[in-house]
Enzyme design. Structure first.
Site, mmCIF file in Angstrom:
data_model
loop_
_atom_site.group_PDB
_atom_site.id
_atom_site.type_symbol
_atom_site.label_atom_id
_atom_site.label_comp_id
_atom_site.label_asym_id
_atom_site.label_seq_id
_atom_site.Cartn_x
_atom_site.Cartn_y
_atom_site.Cartn_z
ATOM 1 N N SER A 1 19.747 5.136 -22.001
ATOM 2 C CA SER A 1 19.781 6.520 -22.475
ATOM 3 C C SER A 1 20.521 6.642 -23.806
ATOM 4 O O SER A 1 21.213 7.637 -24.064
ATOM 5 C CB SER A 1 20.425 7.442 -21.427
ATOM 6 O OG SER A 1 20.087 8.789 -21.663
ATOM 7 N N LYS B 1 14.345 8.765 -15.100
ATOM 8 C CA LYS B 1 15.331 9.182 -16.099
ATOM 9 C C LYS B 1 16.391 10.086 -15.495
ATOM 10 O O LYS B 1 16.082 11.072 -14.830
ATOM 11 C CB LYS B 1 14.640 9.901 -17.264
ATOM 12 C CG LYS B 1 15.520 10.073 -18.466
ATOM 13 C CD LYS B 1 15.771 8.738 -19.159
ATOM 14 C CE LYS B 1 16.993 8.772 -20.068
ATOM 15 N NZ LYS B 1 18.263 8.803 -19.334
ATOM 16 N N LYS C 1 14.344 12.919 -22.764
ATOM 17 C CA LYS C 1 13.830 11.667 -23.320
ATOM 18 C C LYS C 1 12.474 11.275 -22.725
ATOM 19 O O LYS C 1 11.778 10.421 -23.280
ATOM 20 C CB LYS C 1 14.853 10.552 -23.127
ATOM 21 C CG LYS C 1 16.145 10.737 -23.933
ATOM 22 C CD LYS C 1 17.092 9.573 -23.735
ATOM 23 C CE LYS C 1 18.338 9.667 -24.622
ATOM 24 N NZ LYS C 1 19.331 10.656 -24.157
ATOM 25 N N SER D 1 19.368 14.501 -20.628
ATOM 26 C CA SER D 1 18.637 13.336 -21.125
ATOM 27 C C SER D 1 17.259 13.149 -20.488
ATOM 28 O O SER D 1 16.504 12.265 -20.899
ATOM 29 C CB SER D 1 19.461 12.061 -20.927
ATOM 30 O OG SER D 1 20.410 11.939 -21.968
#
Length: 440
Positions: A126, A251, A65, A62
């Site tokens: 997320s 993140k 992202k 993730s």
């Protein structure tokens, strides 16, 4: 600063002895991390403070992202979309958003969602369905958005990467709804260096990203039956279990192939770092290993001002001028020159002036007229141990402009004529004197 991690104790001891013997100041040992790849970068200059296997390409999960966040901010900035746009929820997004085995907020097709709401779900929680909905809204389809992702990566100077979807999921998790043009079992790939480069540019271009990334908890669609209490997966934020002073992003990532990963951002007293750790042993370990990096960065390094705006470098206070009312001009630093310095190296720093040769005559002079503030070169620093940057273009971040302190008007024709006559007779006298000396 030692770039490669030395795991053999005997080698570390020998190196430490050599450093003490040669300089009298021992450089601190780097942290021993349990991660397959890791990097720590000073966020303003892009200077690498720690690195280990940073160009090995690994699944970022993730952390993908981060690129989606970049492109959403860019689309808003360029007027393609707005934060208040209502986003249509496709069948693909609706189906994926209901998969509770993935990080998600439920999305309905009879409900309205703004770009801002979906962005918050992506950045805080997320949420994968929300991420794909944003990709479709920006580019028309996730496949076209992936094209933008790869194009932007190239533009930013990233290497060792491949984007196949907007969320960071393995395509298999999308159950046949993966972007066209990609394989059903593909996963995004990105090195630690590439991830840090992406984050560096995100913070430079859109620092407001941290306003959302630093939110620890928020309710999605509060007051509706689909509300979700979103908890930020970044457990280093204030009030979290691994809280670390100054952390404000960015993140996390996890898939079976990627393992646990984390891109962190932290700031204390004006010094900001970007960190990346990939394939740690557990969710907790990604934060524990990041804390080691941050401790190393703040304990062993500091920002030092080598020269202030308007100050002069000794031995380079003036530059000769021809065809001007004055025969020299003062030069100064155009801005503060700050550099990241490892503890014990402060006394070794020396400012170095480089003048743009294209602006000089064959005799090394500037030609009037000249304007105050005009840049004629750079000031950088020598005396530090080996330096490395995320990208070679970032080495210029360790320089400041060398500028003219005053105007120099061009001399009139009469003054120039007198100078020419004086130079002529001066040369004649020098030649005659040389001839006479030669007789004896």
């Amino acid at each position: 600063m030692k770039i490669k991690r030395l795991k053999q104790g005997i080698v570390s001891s020998v190196l430490l002895s050599l450093l003490i013997g040669s300089s009298g100041n021992a450089l601190a040992e780097e942290p021993d991390l349990e991660a397959e790849a890791a990097i720590l970068v000073e966020a303003e200059s892009g200077k690498i403070v720690y690195e280990d296997h940073i160009d090995v390409i690994l699944p970022p999960a993730s952390m993908t992202k981060i690129m989606t966040e970049f492109l959403v901010h860019e689309a808003v900035d360029q007027g393609e979309i707005s934060w208040e746009d209502e986003v249509k929820i496709s069948d693909k997004v609706r189906q994926l958003s209901l998969d509770t085995s993935l990080s998600n907020v439920p999305l309905r097709q009879d409900e309205t969602y703004t770009v801002k709401e979906l962005y918050e779900a992506m950045a805080i929680y997320s949420a994968n369905g929300a991420t794909i909905a944003l990709a479709e809204h920006v580019a028309g389809s996730e496949a076209k958005f992936v094209e933008r992702m790869n194009a932007k990566a190239e533009e930013l100077g990233m290497e060792n990467y491949k984007f196949v979807n907007s969320s960071g999921l393995n395509n298999q998790s999308m159950k046949g709804n993966h972007p066209s043009g990609t394989e059903a079992d593909e996963e995004n790939m990105m090195s630690a260096r590439a991830t840090a480069i992406l984050t560096y540019h995100l913070l430079k271009n859109y620092p407001e990203v941290l306003d959302t990334a630093s939110i620890r908890e928020k309710t999605f669609k509060e007051g509706t039956e689909d509300y979700i209490e979103m908890q930020n997966w970044n457990w280093m934020l204030p009030g979290s279990v691994f809280a670390y002073e100054g952390v404000d992003g960015l993140k996390t990532g996890f898939t079976d192939l990627a393992g646990n990963a984390f891109t962190g951002t932290v700031e204390r007293d004006g010094l900001r770092y970007i960190s990346v750790v990939m394939r740690t042993e557990s969710r907790e370990a990604r934060f524990q290993e990041t804390a080691k990096l941050f401790d190393y960065g703040f304990d062993q390094f500091s920002q030092e001002t080598v020269i202030k705006e308007g100050e002069q470098v000794e031995g380079h206070q003036t530059v000769s001028v021809i065809k001007g009312k004055e025969d020299e001009v003062s030069v100064t630093a155009g801005s503060d020159l700050q550099v990241l310095v490892e503890e014990g190296q402060e006394e070794n720093l020396t400012p170095v002036v480089t003048i743009n040769k294209e602006l000089l005559t064959e005799e090394g002079e500037l030609e009037a007229p000249l304007e105050k503030g005009e840049t004629i070169g750079t000031i950088r620093v020598e005396g530090m141990t080996e330096e490395d940057y995320l990208h070679e273009k970032m080495t210029s971040n360790a320089e400041v402009p060398l500028v003219l302190e005053e105007d120099v008007e061009k001399a009139g024709w009469f003054a120039l004529s007198l100078r020419g006559i004086g130079s002529f007779f001066g040369n004649m006298w020098e030649n005659a004197a040389t001839f006479v000396r030669g007789l004896f």
